[in-house]
Design a protein around this motif. Structure first.
Motif, PDB file in Angstrom:
ATOM      1  N   LEU A  98      27.951  54.156  18.995  1.00  0.00           N
ATOM      2  CA  LEU A  98      27.995  53.067  18.018  1.00  0.00           C
ATOM      3  C   LEU A  98      29.275  53.145  17.186  1.00  0.00           C
ATOM      4  CD1 LEU A  98      26.664  50.662  16.585  1.00  0.00           C
ATOM      5  CD2 LEU A  98      25.506  52.329  15.099  1.00  0.00           C
ATOM      6  N   PHE A  99      29.605  54.331  16.721  1.00  0.00           N
ATOM      7  CA  PHE A  99      30.850  54.514  15.969  1.00  0.00           C
ATOM      8  C   PHE A  99      32.040  54.061  16.812  1.00  0.00           C
ATOM      9  CE2 PHE A  99      34.609  57.144  15.265  1.00  0.00           C
ATOM     10  CZ  PHE A  99      34.903  56.821  13.948  1.00  0.00           C
ATOM     11  N   SER A 100      32.073  54.486  18.057  1.00  0.00           N
ATOM     12  CA  SER A 100      33.162  54.113  18.949  1.00  0.00           C
ATOM     13  C   SER A 100      33.234  52.598  19.135  1.00  0.00           C
ATOM     14  CB  SER A 100      32.990  54.807  20.308  1.00  0.00           C
ATOM     15  OG  SER A 100      34.026  54.445  21.180  1.00  0.00           O
ATOM     16  N   TYR A 101      32.093  51.989  19.344  1.00  0.00           N
ATOM     17  CA  TYR A 101      32.057  50.539  19.555  1.00  0.00           C
ATOM     18  C   TYR A 101      32.550  49.779  18.318  1.00  0.00           C
ATOM     19  CZ  TYR A 101      30.551  45.893  20.766  1.00  0.00           C
ATOM     20  OH  TYR A 101      30.546  44.553  21.020  1.00  0.00           O
ATOM     21  N   LEU A 102      32.106  50.236  17.162  1.00  0.00           N
ATOM     22  CA  LEU A 102      32.499  49.566  15.917  1.00  0.00           C
ATOM     23  C   LEU A 102      33.983  49.738  15.615  1.00  0.00           C
ATOM     24  CD1 LEU A 102      29.429  50.389  13.642  1.00  0.00           C
ATOM     25  CD2 LEU A 102      29.996  48.183  14.713  1.00  0.00           C
ATOM     26  N   THR A 103      34.573  50.829  16.062  1.00  0.00           N
ATOM     27  CA  THR A 103      35.978  51.092  15.744  1.00  0.00           C
ATOM     28  C   THR A 103      36.953  50.640  16.821  1.00  0.00           C
ATOM     29  OG1 THR A 103      35.796  53.357  16.587  1.00  0.00           O
ATOM     30  CG2 THR A 103      35.452  53.028  14.210  1.00  0.00           C
ATOM     31  N   ASN A 111      34.017  57.962  21.260  1.00  0.00           N
ATOM     32  CA  ASN A 111      32.773  58.732  21.322  1.00  0.00           C
ATOM     33  C   ASN A 111      33.155  60.205  21.495  1.00  0.00           C
ATOM     34  OD1 ASN A 111      30.498  60.139  22.366  1.00  0.00           O
ATOM     35  ND2 ASN A 111      29.599  58.213  23.049  1.00  0.00           N
ATOM     36  N   ILE A 112      32.811  61.019  20.522  1.00  0.00           N
ATOM     37  CA  ILE A 112      33.254  62.414  20.533  1.00  0.00           C
ATOM     38  C   ILE A 112      32.761  63.166  21.772  1.00  0.00           C
ATOM     39  CG2 ILE A 112      31.344  63.299  19.121  1.00  0.00           C
ATOM     40  CD1 ILE A 112      33.551  65.060  17.733  1.00  0.00           C
ATOM     41  N   PHE A 113      31.587  62.819  22.271  1.00  0.00           N
ATOM     42  CA  PHE A 113      31.059  63.510  23.449  1.00  0.00           C
ATOM     43  C   PHE A 113      31.859  63.151  24.700  1.00  0.00           C
ATOM     44  CE2 PHE A 113      27.518  63.305  20.462  1.00  0.00           C
ATOM     45  CZ  PHE A 113      27.189  64.647  20.382  1.00  0.00           C
ATOM     46  N   GLU A 114      32.266  61.898  24.807  1.00  0.00           N
ATOM     47  CA  GLU A 114      33.096  61.486  25.945  1.00  0.00           C
ATOM     48  C   GLU A 114      34.503  62.052  25.820  1.00  0.00           C
ATOM     49  OE1 GLU A 114      31.990  60.352  28.594  1.00  0.00           O
ATOM     50  OE2 GLU A 114      30.081  59.469  28.018  1.00  0.00           O
ATOM     51  N   ARG A 115      35.004  62.123  24.612  1.00  0.00           N
ATOM     52  CA  ARG A 115      36.346  62.683  24.412  1.00  0.00           C
ATOM     53  C   ARG A 115      36.352  64.173  24.768  1.00  0.00           C
ATOM     54  NH1 ARG A 115      39.640  58.959  22.113  1.00  0.00           N
ATOM     55  NH2 ARG A 115      41.187  60.419  21.320  1.00  0.00           N
ATOM     56  N   TRP A 116      35.316  64.915  24.350  1.00  0.00           N
ATOM     57  CA  TRP A 116      35.237  66.334  24.688  1.00  0.00           C
ATOM     58  C   TRP A 116      35.137  66.549  26.198  1.00  0.00           C
ATOM     59  CZ3 TRP A 116      31.145  67.948  20.527  1.00  0.00           C
ATOM     60  CH2 TRP A 116      31.791  68.147  19.303  1.00  0.00           C
ATOM     61  N   GLY A 118      36.434  64.582  28.392  1.00  0.00           N
ATOM     62  CA  GLY A 118      37.647  64.071  29.018  1.00  0.00           C
ATOM     63  C   GLY A 118      37.490  62.609  29.369  1.00  0.00           C
ATOM     64  N   LEU A 119      38.067  61.750  28.558  1.00  0.00           N
ATOM     65  CA  LEU A 119      37.916  60.305  28.765  1.00  0.00           C
ATOM     66  C   LEU A 119      38.371  59.867  30.151  1.00  0.00           C
ATOM     67  CD1 LEU A 119      39.133  58.732  25.393  1.00  0.00           C
ATOM     68  CD2 LEU A 119      36.812  58.773  26.296  1.00  0.00           C
ATOM     69  N   ALA A 120      39.581  60.225  30.522  1.00  0.00           N
ATOM     70  CA  ALA A 120      40.129  59.773  31.802  1.00  0.00           C
ATOM     71  C   ALA A 120      39.312  60.316  32.968  1.00  0.00           C
ATOM     72  CB  ALA A 120      41.588  60.193  31.934  1.00  0.00           C
ATOM     73  N   ALA A 121      38.856  61.556  32.861  1.00  0.00           N
ATOM     74  CA  ALA A 121      38.057  62.156  33.942  1.00  0.00           C
ATOM     75  C   ALA A 121      36.756  61.392  34.150  1.00  0.00           C
ATOM     76  CB  ALA A 121      37.769  63.625  33.630  1.00  0.00           C
ATOM     77  N   GLY A 122      36.215  60.820  33.081  1.00  0.00           N
ATOM     78  CA  GLY A 122      34.989  60.044  33.182  1.00  0.00           C
ATOM     79  C   GLY A 122      35.227  58.577  33.499  1.00  0.00           C
ATOM     80  N   GLY A 123      36.491  58.206  33.636  1.00  0.00           N
ATOM     81  CA  GLY A 123      36.822  56.824  33.959  1.00  0.00           C
ATOM     82  C   GLY A 123      36.944  55.919  32.748  1.00  0.00           C
ATOM     83  N   TYR A 124      37.148  56.509  31.570  1.00  0.00           N
ATOM     84  CA  TYR A 124      37.226  55.742  30.339  1.00  0.00           C
ATOM     85  C   TYR A 124      38.660  55.705  29.806  1.00  0.00           C
ATOM     86  CZ  TYR A 124      32.227  56.686  30.470  1.00  0.00           C
ATOM     87  OH  TYR A 124      30.920  56.786  30.860  1.00  0.00           O
ATOM     88  N   ALA A 125      38.996  54.632  29.109  1.00  0.00           N
ATOM     89  CA  ALA A 125      40.324  54.479  28.518  1.00  0.00           C
ATOM     90  C   ALA A 125      40.298  54.905  27.056  1.00  0.00           C
ATOM     91  CB  ALA A 125      40.770  53.025  28.625  1.00  0.00           C
ATOM     92  N   ASP A 126      41.403  55.464  26.607  1.00  0.00           N
ATOM     93  CA  ASP A 126      41.582  55.806  25.193  1.00  0.00           C
ATOM     94  C   ASP A 126      42.155  54.566  24.508  1.00  0.00           C
ATOM     95  OD1 ASP A 126      41.853  57.040  22.775  1.00  0.00           O
ATOM     96  OD2 ASP A 126      43.414  58.443  23.410  1.00  0.00           O
ATOM     97  N   LEU A 127      41.348  53.924  23.700  1.00  0.00           N
ATOM     98  CA  LEU A 127      41.743  52.669  23.069  1.00  0.00           C
ATOM     99  C   LEU A 127      42.128  52.876  21.610  1.00  0.00           C
ATOM    100  CD1 LEU A 127      38.868  50.414  24.455  1.00  0.00           C
ATOM    101  CD2 LEU A 127      41.214  50.623  25.323  1.00  0.00           C
ATOM    102  N   PRO A 128      43.032  52.042  21.102  1.00  0.00           N
ATOM    103  CA  PRO A 128      43.374  52.129  19.680  1.00  0.00           C
ATOM    104  C   PRO A 128      42.233  51.567  18.832  1.00  0.00           C
ATOM    105  CG  PRO A 128      44.470  50.256  20.680  1.00  0.00           C
ATOM    106  CD  PRO A 128      43.775  50.998  21.797  1.00  0.00           C
ATOM    107  N   LEU A 129      42.320  51.806  17.545  1.00  0.00           N
ATOM    108  CA  LEU A 129      41.353  51.228  16.617  1.00  0.00           C
ATOM    109  C   LEU A 129      41.450  49.711  16.681  1.00  0.00           C
ATOM    110  CD1 LEU A 129      41.827  53.484  13.466  1.00  0.00           C
ATOM    111  CD2 LEU A 129      39.974  53.570  15.136  1.00  0.00           C
ATOM    112  N   SER A 130      40.338  49.047  16.434  1.00  0.00           N
ATOM    113  CA  SER A 130      40.338  47.583  16.448  1.00  0.00           C
ATOM    114  C   SER A 130      41.310  47.101  15.372  1.00  0.00           C
ATOM    115  CB  SER A 130      38.936  47.039  16.194  1.00  0.00           C
ATOM    116  OG  SER A 130      38.543  47.300  14.867  1.00  0.00           O
ATOM    117  N   PRO A 131      41.974  45.967  15.616  1.00  0.00           N
ATOM    118  CA  PRO A 131      42.946  45.460  14.638  1.00  0.00           C
ATOM    119  C   PRO A 131      42.344  45.258  13.245  1.00  0.00           C
ATOM    120  CG  PRO A 131      43.146  44.277  16.697  1.00  0.00           C
ATOM    121  CD  PRO A 131      41.932  45.166  16.820  1.00  0.00           C
TER     122      PRO A 131
END
Length: 142
Positions: A98-103, A111-116, A118-131
């Motif tokens: 939820l925190f990740s989605y809102l930001t 999402n801290i669990f996905e970041r720990w 490895g985002l790319a290894a899980g197929g996820y992109a590292d996105l900037p904060l919403s404008p």
């Protein structure tokens, strides 16, 4: 095996998977079950982990095959997170999503669990904060 792993087995069985011991196919996966050929529509990911059960839409051998070592490692990290937190993993993971989605607009990018894991290894992109949030933070810094 903790309660999260029992839930993982139940989810795997409900998805008509074939369960195998990970270590029989790859020593790196010792201690987890791999459930291949998951047939349900949700969640949409190619693989996901519940407790000590890694569930894949493709056969278990695919996940443990050459070229997918980083994805396997990503899922093994999630299994370790479950081992440490047990059923508490679920509410903490969803709060982090939820925190990740809102930001960022993505349930994974911050999402801290996905970041720990490895985002790319899980197929996820590292996105900037919403404008909108980025603008608010800039105003607060002034």
């Amino acid at each position: 095996m903790n309660l999260a792993s029992v839930a993982g087995v139940l989810i795997a069985v409900s998805g008509r998977t074939k369960l195998v011991r990970g270590g029989t196919l790859n020593p790196a996966a010792t201690g987890v079950l791999i459930a291949g050929n998951y047939g349900r529509r949700w969640p949409a990911q190619t693989t996901f982990t519940v407790g000590g059960v890694i569930i894949a839409r493709r056969p278990a051998a695919w996940l443990l095959g050459e070229g997918r070592e980083s994805l396997l490692r990503h899922e093994l990290i999630h299994s370790t997170q479950y081992a440490l937190l047990g059923p508490l993993f679920w509410p903490l993971y969803w709060l982090a999503a939820l925190f990740s989605y809102l930001t960022t607009g993505s349930a994974s990018a911050r999402n801290i669990f996905e970041r720990w894991a490895g985002l790319a290894a899980g197929g996820y992109a590292d996105l900037p904060l919403s404008p909108r949030l980025d603008g608010l933070l800039r105003r607060l810094r002034r």
